[in-house]
Scaffold this motif. Structure first.
Motif, PDB file in Angstrom:
ATOM      1  N   THR A   1      -3.457   4.978  -2.470  1.00  0.00           N
ATOM      2  CA  THR A   1      -4.383   6.017  -2.031  1.00  0.00           C
ATOM      3  C   THR A   1      -3.772   7.368  -2.384  1.00  0.00           C
ATOM      4  O   THR A   1      -2.625   7.649  -2.020  1.00  0.00           O
ATOM      5  CB  THR A   1      -4.633   5.955  -0.516  1.00  0.00           C
ATOM      6  OG1 THR A   1      -5.185   4.669  -0.190  1.00  0.00           O
ATOM      7  CG2 THR A   1      -5.599   7.048  -0.076  1.00  0.00           C
TER       8      THR A   1
ATOM      9  N   ARG B   1      -1.401  -1.203  -4.284  1.00  0.00           N
ATOM     10  CA  ARG B   1      -2.631  -0.551  -3.822  1.00  0.00           C
ATOM     11  C   ARG B   1      -2.293   0.884  -3.456  1.00  0.00           C
ATOM     12  O   ARG B   1      -1.381   1.125  -2.662  1.00  0.00           O
ATOM     13  CB  ARG B   1      -3.201  -1.309  -2.622  1.00  0.00           C
ATOM     14  CG  ARG B   1      -4.536  -0.781  -2.121  1.00  0.00           C
ATOM     15  CD  ARG B   1      -5.175  -1.802  -1.171  1.00  0.00           C
ATOM     16  NE  ARG B   1      -4.289  -2.140  -0.061  1.00  0.00           N
ATOM     17  CZ  ARG B   1      -4.296  -1.511   1.115  1.00  0.00           C
ATOM     18  NH1 ARG B   1      -5.114  -0.489   1.329  1.00  0.00           N
ATOM     19  NH2 ARG B   1      -3.475  -1.900   2.076  1.00  0.00           N
TER      20      ARG B   1
ATOM     21  N   HIS C   1       0.844  -1.199   0.000  1.00  0.00           N
ATOM     22  CA  HIS C   1       0.000   0.000   0.000  1.00  0.00           C
ATOM     23  C   HIS C   1       0.874   1.241   0.000  1.00  0.00           C
ATOM     24  O   HIS C   1       1.764   1.386   0.845  1.00  0.00           O
ATOM     25  CB  HIS C   1      -0.915   0.015   1.230  1.00  0.00           C
ATOM     26  CG  HIS C   1      -1.811   1.221   1.292  1.00  0.00           C
ATOM     27  ND1 HIS C   1      -2.118   1.854   2.470  1.00  0.00           N
ATOM     28  CD2 HIS C   1      -2.446   1.912   0.311  1.00  0.00           C
ATOM     29  CE1 HIS C   1      -2.918   2.881   2.209  1.00  0.00           C
ATOM     30  NE2 HIS C   1      -3.127   2.931   0.906  1.00  0.00           N
TER      31      HIS C   1
ATOM     32  N   ARG D   1      -8.891  11.524 -13.218  1.00  0.00           N
ATOM     33  CA  ARG D   1      -9.635  10.812 -12.180  1.00  0.00           C
ATOM     34  C   ARG D   1     -10.245   9.523 -12.729  1.00  0.00           C
ATOM     35  O   ARG D   1     -10.272   8.497 -12.040  1.00  0.00           O
ATOM     36  CB  ARG D   1     -10.732  11.719 -11.606  1.00  0.00           C
ATOM     37  CG  ARG D   1     -11.257  11.241 -10.271  1.00  0.00           C
ATOM     38  CD  ARG D   1     -12.286  12.195  -9.721  1.00  0.00           C
ATOM     39  NE  ARG D   1     -11.752  13.542  -9.554  1.00  0.00           N
ATOM     40  CZ  ARG D   1     -12.081  14.352  -8.554  1.00  0.00           C
ATOM     41  NH1 ARG D   1     -12.904  13.916  -7.625  1.00  0.00           N
ATOM     42  NH2 ARG D   1     -11.611  15.573  -8.487  1.00  0.00           N
TER      43      ARG D   1
ATOM     44  N   LEU E   1      -3.992   6.876   7.985  1.00  0.00           N
ATOM     45  CA  LEU E   1      -3.767   5.860   6.965  1.00  0.00           C
ATOM     46  C   LEU E   1      -2.423   5.183   7.212  1.00  0.00           C
ATOM     47  O   LEU E   1      -1.406   5.858   7.400  1.00  0.00           O
ATOM     48  CB  LEU E   1      -3.773   6.493   5.573  1.00  0.00           C
ATOM     49  CG  LEU E   1      -5.065   7.206   5.150  1.00  0.00           C
ATOM     50  CD1 LEU E   1      -4.868   7.923   3.831  1.00  0.00           C
ATOM     51  CD2 LEU E   1      -6.193   6.196   5.034  1.00  0.00           C
TER      52      LEU E   1
ATOM     53  N   GLY F   1      -7.842   1.425 -10.062  1.00  0.00           N
ATOM     54  CA  GLY F   1      -8.102   0.975  -8.700  1.00  0.00           C
ATOM     55  C   GLY F   1      -7.558   1.888  -7.621  1.00  0.00           C
ATOM     56  O   GLY F   1      -7.483   1.501  -6.446  1.00  0.00           O
ATOM     57  N   VAL F   2      -7.161   3.114  -7.980  1.00  0.00           N
ATOM     58  CA  VAL F   2      -6.624   4.052  -6.991  1.00  0.00           C
ATOM     59  C   VAL F   2      -7.764   4.677  -6.201  1.00  0.00           C
ATOM     60  O   VAL F   2      -8.769   5.125  -6.776  1.00  0.00           O
ATOM     61  CB  VAL F   2      -5.806   5.156  -7.694  1.00  0.00           C
ATOM     62  CG1 VAL F   2      -5.331   6.206  -6.693  1.00  0.00           C
ATOM     63  CG2 VAL F   2      -4.618   4.550  -8.432  1.00  0.00           C
ATOM     64  N   ARG F   3      -7.618   4.703  -4.898  1.00  0.00           N
ATOM     65  CA  ARG F   3      -8.552   5.429  -4.045  1.00  0.00           C
ATOM     66  C   ARG F   3      -8.126   6.901  -4.061  1.00  0.00           C
ATOM     67  O   ARG F   3      -7.022   7.239  -3.637  1.00  0.00           O
ATOM     68  CB  ARG F   3      -8.534   4.889  -2.619  1.00  0.00           C
ATOM     69  CG  ARG F   3      -9.353   5.723  -1.634  1.00  0.00           C
ATOM     70  CD  ARG F   3      -9.091   5.305  -0.202  1.00  0.00           C
ATOM     71  NE  ARG F   3      -9.694   6.234   0.744  1.00  0.00           N
ATOM     72  CZ  ARG F   3      -9.485   6.218   2.064  1.00  0.00           C
ATOM     73  NH1 ARG F   3      -8.674   5.303   2.597  1.00  0.00           N
ATOM     74  NH2 ARG F   3     -10.067   7.114   2.848  1.00  0.00           N
ATOM     75  N   THR F   4      -8.983   7.769  -4.559  1.00  0.00           N
ATOM     76  CA  THR F   4      -8.655   9.187  -4.680  1.00  0.00           C
ATOM     77  C   THR F   4      -9.541   9.996  -3.743  1.00  0.00           C
ATOM     78  O   THR F   4     -10.765   9.890  -3.798  1.00  0.00           O
ATOM     79  CB  THR F   4      -8.863   9.677  -6.120  1.00  0.00           C
ATOM     80  OG1 THR F   4      -8.055   8.890  -7.008  1.00  0.00           O
ATOM     81  CG2 THR F   4      -8.489  11.142  -6.260  1.00  0.00           C
ATOM     82  N   GLU F   5      -8.897  10.790  -2.892  1.00  0.00           N
ATOM     83  CA  GLU F   5      -9.627  11.631  -1.945  1.00  0.00           C
ATOM     84  C   GLU F   5      -9.205  13.085  -2.151  1.00  0.00           C
ATOM     85  O   GLU F   5      -8.027  13.418  -2.010  1.00  0.00           O
ATOM     86  CB  GLU F   5      -9.327  11.208  -0.502  1.00  0.00           C
ATOM     87  CG  GLU F   5      -9.706   9.774  -0.165  1.00  0.00           C
ATOM     88  CD  GLU F   5     -11.206   9.563  -0.075  1.00  0.00           C
ATOM     89  OE1 GLU F   5     -11.946  10.574  -0.002  1.00  0.00           O
ATOM     90  OE2 GLU F   5     -11.642   8.399  -0.082  1.00  0.00           O
TER      91      GLU F   5
ATOM     92  N   ASP G   1      -9.451   5.892 -11.247  1.00  0.00           N
ATOM     93  CA  ASP G   1     -10.523   4.979 -10.831  1.00  0.00           C
ATOM     94  C   ASP G   1     -10.384   3.627 -11.524  1.00  0.00           C
ATOM     95  O   ASP G   1     -10.515   2.571 -10.898  1.00  0.00           O
ATOM     96  CB  ASP G   1     -11.887   5.589 -11.155  1.00  0.00           C
ATOM     97  CG  ASP G   1     -12.241   6.774 -10.257  1.00  0.00           C
ATOM     98  OD1 ASP G   1     -11.565   6.948  -9.222  1.00  0.00           O
ATOM     99  OD2 ASP G   1     -13.174   7.511 -10.611  1.00  0.00           O
TER     100      ASP G   1
ATOM    101  N   THR H   1      -8.785  16.710   1.121  1.00  0.00           N
ATOM    102  CA  THR H   1      -8.200  15.914   2.207  1.00  0.00           C
ATOM    103  C   THR H   1      -6.761  16.344   2.391  1.00  0.00           C
ATOM    104  O   THR H   1      -5.876  15.954   1.623  1.00  0.00           O
ATOM    105  CB  THR H   1      -8.271  14.406   1.888  1.00  0.00           C
ATOM    106  OG1 THR H   1      -9.626  14.047   1.615  1.00  0.00           O
ATOM    107  CG2 THR H   1      -7.750  13.589   3.051  1.00  0.00           C
TER     108      THR H   1
END
Length: 478
Positions: free
Chosen positions: A49, A47, A24, A244, A280, A251-255, A248, A258
């Motif tokens: 973020t 993985r 991660h 974006r 995190l 598989g990237v978690r985009t915030e 997506d 934040t």
């Protein structure tokens, strides 16, 4: 990533294995560097973020709404030699939306010259380097015959410089040009015409190393290297929406919205990234933020000389936006001499404007104007546009506004090269990305993307490509 049995040196872990599939990574910053890092790592099976403090991705190359107008904060272009940014456009599915000229062609208008000698062009022919620019230079009306000849000699001397020589970083480009026979007029009408737009500094304030890199790569490497590309859509369509979508799909978690408040080594030898309301845990962290923000987040001991980040100066860019009730510029862009106006771009179609024409003026090296009131800028630049573009004299100005980037780029001053850190830090699992890092390029979109690939390669433990997972251009540059 397996942290292994690292030992602590200077408050951080030493000796660590590379980030592997299933690990991660947290990427801090959603500009081009951060998005690139996230995509490259996700493509390698990591993985990821991605955390961005603003409400959108794209960093300093973004769009916003002004009524019905979609506005870029500033005009951004790239060159055919920008292989990293071109890879990025391909990766997000946006290459067709930001095409490159078929052949370099830059109209140059000189308002200080007589009426019959105002327009010149910088064009290339389909000939080998350096003959590809020979005819254009020979016919360039803004320099005397002797000045044109001296430019050719200086270009050949520039081509012979070794970009790997650290001594180039200690010299300024202006002094080198003077020593190689360049008149003040030649510097203004040619060298600064290109250098100000690419370096955000005049020759006397620019590192010879960075200037040589720009001219050798852009004008003296390949006949088509300097062909200009730019987005025919708002930058937000590329750097936010399509980016974006690509994140997506990977598989990237985009915030967004934040903001990271701290980054620290946790009790397991990994990393803890603190954001409001959440911590995190990660095997690796990439700080893809401006240098001063990176300085605030770096743990003790991560760099030998962290204060060097604060010594990297910044330079502003001012952008002036004018909407006319009719078409006043026939070309997609032009540049000018003998006037405060530098580069003018037609942004009508990209902005969604239905009637009239929308022009964007990109003003680099804007230290003396960046904080001036809009009224003062309007009073200065509208008459200059009337001098430059005769069709504006009978046109109505429907809108006039300004966008300001006070820290648009790092300042490419002599000595900046030794201040720019690489992707790796002394803290295992912690990496840096951003146009300001040691990419060898000035502060451009190209540099940002290259830094992101470099950070991903460092995290993956590969000096170049990783089993075909990183772009081909990186292997060439590594």
């Amino acid at each position: 990533m397996t942290q292994g049995n690292g030992t602590r040196e200077g408050g951080v872990l030493a000796d660590v294995s590379a980030l592997g599939p299933g690990g991660h990574a947290v990427v801090v910053g959603g500009g081009l560097a951060g998005v690139t890092t996230a995509l490259a790592l996700a493509d390698a099976g990591v993985r990821v973020t991605l955390l961005e403090g603003r409400p959108r991705l794209g960093g300093l190359a973004f769009s916003f709404q002004r009524g019905d107008l979609t506005v870029d904060n500033g005009q951004h272009v790239y060159l055919r030699c920008c292989t990293a940014y071109r890879w990025f456009l391909d990766r997000i599915g946006g290459a067709a939306l930001a095409p490159v000229q078929n052949r370099l062609d830059v109209p140059v208008v000189d308002l200080a010259r007589p009426e019959g000698n105002r327009l010149g062009r910088l064009r290339r022919d389909a000939l080998p380097v350096p003959l590809h620019l020979g005819r254009s230079l020979a016919a360039y009306p803004h320099l005397s015959l002797a000045e044109r000849a001296s430019v050719g000699r200086a270009a050949l001397a520039l081509k012979g410089l070794d970009l790997a020589d650290p001594a180039l970083d200690t010299q300024d480009f202006g002094s080198w040009l003077t020593a190689h026979g360049q008149s003040a007029r030649a510097v203004e009408a040619l060298w600064d015409l290109v250098g100000v737009a690419t370096l955000n500094a005049v020759a006397g304030d620019a590192s010879l190393g960075l200037a040589a890199m720009v001219f050798k790569t852009g004008l003296l490497s390949d006949p088509g290297a300097a062909d200009i590309g730019w987005a025919r859509v708002p930058l937000g369509e590329l750097h936010d929406r399509l980016a974006r979508k690509a994140l997506d799909s990977a598989g990237v978690r985009t915030e967004v919205r934040t903001r990271v408040t701290s980054v620290s080594v946790n009790e397991n030898g990994g990393w803890s990234v603190q954001v409001p309301g959440e911590t995190l845990e990660a095997d690796a962290v990439v700080l893809a933020v401006p240098q001063r923000e990176a300085y605030d987040l770096l743990p003790d001991g991560a760099l030998d000389a962290p204060d060097d980040l604060l010594r990297i100066g910044t330079a502003p860019i001012l952008n002036i936006h004018v909407v006319y009730d009719r078409k006043v510029l026939a070309a997609p862009f032009l540049t000018a001499l003998g006037t405060p106006v530098q580069w003018v771009f037609d942004r009508t179609e990209a902005s969604g404007l239905k009637e009239g024409q929308y022009l964007a003026l990109s003003q680099s090296t804007a230290q003396n104007e960046i904080d001036e009131p809009v009224a003062a800028l309007r009073e200065r630049y509208l008459p200059e546009l009337e001098r430059l573009l005769p069709r504006t004299r009978g046109a109505e100005v429907k809108d006039f506004f300004v966008t300001r980037e006070r820290t648009a780029t790092f300042a490419p001053a002599p000595g900046v090269g030794r201040l720019r850190p690489g992707a790796r830090t002394k803290a295992p699992g912690l990496y840096l990305a951003g146009a300001w890092t040691a990419t060898g390029w000035p502060a451009t979109m190209e540099s940002a993307v290259r830094s992101g690939v470099g950070a991903a390669a460092a995290a993956l433990g590969t000096p170049g490509r990783s089993r075909g997972l990183l772009p081909d251009f990186f292997e060439e540059a590594a």
